[in-house]
Design a protein around this motif. Structure first.
Motif, PDB file in Angstrom:
ATOM      1  N   SER A  22     105.933  39.508  -1.893  1.00 16.52           N
ATOM      2  CA  SER A  22     107.111  39.782  -0.996  1.00 16.52           C
ATOM      3  C   SER A  22     106.085  41.298  -0.607  1.00 16.52           C
ATOM      4  O   SER A  22     105.660  41.656  -0.969  1.00 16.52           O
ATOM      5  N   GLU A  69     104.577  36.491  10.885  1.00 15.76           N
ATOM      6  CA  GLU A  69     106.123  35.904  10.661  1.00 15.76           C
ATOM      7  C   GLU A  69     106.370  34.843   9.672  1.00 15.76           C
ATOM      8  O   GLU A  69     105.317  34.680   8.474  1.00 15.76           O
ATOM      9  N   PRO A  70     107.456  34.885   8.821  1.00 16.53           N
ATOM     10  CA  PRO A  70     107.191  34.159   7.694  1.00 16.53           C
ATOM     11  C   PRO A  70     106.981  32.207   8.525  1.00 16.53           C
ATOM     12  O   PRO A  70     105.825  31.709   7.415  1.00 16.53           O
ATOM     13  N   ASP A  71     107.115  31.546   9.069  1.00 10.53           N
ATOM     14  CA  ASP A  71     106.295  30.722   9.589  1.00 10.53           C
ATOM     15  C   ASP A  71     104.902  30.965   9.633  1.00 10.53           C
ATOM     16  O   ASP A  71     103.947  29.535   9.312  1.00 10.53           O
ATOM     17  N   THR A  83     107.453  28.008   0.876  1.00  7.95           N
ATOM     18  CA  THR A  83     108.766  28.114   1.759  1.00  7.95           C
ATOM     19  C   THR A  83     108.543  30.355   2.489  1.00  7.95           C
ATOM     20  O   THR A  83     107.804  30.631   1.598  1.00  7.95           O
ATOM     21  N   ARG A 119     110.624  33.357   3.753  1.00  7.63           N
ATOM     22  CA  ARG A 119     112.427  33.869   4.438  1.00  7.63           C
ATOM     23  C   ARG A 119     112.038  35.359   3.458  1.00  7.63           C
ATOM     24  O   ARG A 119     111.738  35.931   3.729  1.00  7.63           O
ATOM     25  N   VAL A 120     112.841  35.572   4.995  1.00  6.97           N
ATOM     26  CA  VAL A 120     113.400  37.271   4.851  1.00  6.97           C
ATOM     27  C   VAL A 120     114.760  37.439   4.120  1.00  6.97           C
ATOM     28  O   VAL A 120     116.004  36.760   4.809  1.00  6.97           O
ATOM     29  N   ILE A 121     115.070  38.370   2.789  1.00  5.83           N
ATOM     30  CA  ILE A 121     116.123  38.324   2.425  1.00  5.83           C
ATOM     31  C   ILE A 121     116.312  39.534   2.763  1.00  5.83           C
ATOM     32  O   ILE A 121     116.093  40.024   3.029  1.00  5.83           O
ATOM     33  N   LEU A 135     110.829  39.930   3.034  1.00  7.67           N
ATOM     34  CA  LEU A 135     109.885  38.435   2.699  1.00  7.67           C
ATOM     35  C   LEU A 135     109.681  38.737   1.824  1.00  7.67           C
ATOM     36  O   LEU A 135     109.093  38.852   1.844  1.00  7.67           O
TER      37      LEU A 135
END
Length: 220
Positions: free
Chosen positions: A148, A181-183, A198, A200-202, A214
């Protein structure tokens, strides 16, 4: 610039850890920069007896919680100040701690880990082109790699400068970090052979702060 000195400086700036969390627990796992927010150690799927590695373990709070789950906790940090602080914070917890740069530590051993994690740690501050293959080599098939960090500033991707402040009379110390970025993180991990990725942003908890966290998870 001596990165070890930079992280020693950073160690002195971190606030003292709370003795208990909101639930009254003396150990806990927190992926985010906010107290009592977000998922916990379940992200790692750690069974009793597992070997678990923390890259950039700092003062060892997350690693100490891993120990309570019955896992063997191994921590790596560049800063001897952080290592000594972890030993002082957790005298009754058997943590295996190493002062080393993450990729060097990974390259110099052969032992396999069931889970490797990094919370605002070495996975953020190490070139993924070097780190990801090194992690995958030491991760058991099906093992979990998770990390993270703060999400990137829009338009500022790749290698960025991160500043560690000193006194008013001294220039800040600069270390490198890698923001995507996540992707893009998902693509990087898949490109190095990780599966079930996976990213994602929490969202941040309710309140004035809006920056989320992230969280990336993958399997070897």
């Amino acid at each position: 610039m001596n990165e070890t000195a930079a992280w020693d400086t950073y160690s002195k700036q971190k606030p003292e850890r709370r003795p208990v969390n909101a639930a009254g627990e003396t150990t806990w796992f927190n992926w985010t920069q906010y107290p009592d927010h977000g998922p916990g150690a379940e992200v790692l799927s750690v069974p009793p007896g597992a070997n678990v590695l923390d890259l950039g373990c700092g003062k060892g709070g997350n690693l100490a919680h891993v120990a309570t789950l019955g896992a063997r906790p191994v921590g790596v940090d560049m800063s001897m100040a952080q290592i000594k602080a972890a030993e002082a914070c957790w005298p009754d917890v058997k943590l295996e701690l190493h002062q080393a740069e993450a990729t060097r530590f990974l390259a110099e051993g052969e032992e396999q880990f069931d889970a490797v994690f990094s919370v605002f740690g070495a996975a953020w501050f190490t070139d993924p082109a070097a780190l990801l293959p090194a992690v995958r080599r030491r991760l058991r098939p099906g093992g979990v790699f998770a990390f993270s960090q703060r999400p990137p500033v829009e338009g500022c991707y790749g290698c960025q400068a991160s500043y560690i402040t000193r006194s008013e009379d001294e220039d800040p110390l600069v270390v490198k970090r890698w923001d995507y970025e996540p992707d893009r993180w998902a693509g990087l991990l898949e490109g190095h052979g990780f599966t079930a990725v996976t990213a994602r942003v929490i969202p941040a908890p309710p309140g004035p702060r809006k920056i989320g966290t992230l969280l990336v998870r993958a399997q070897g």
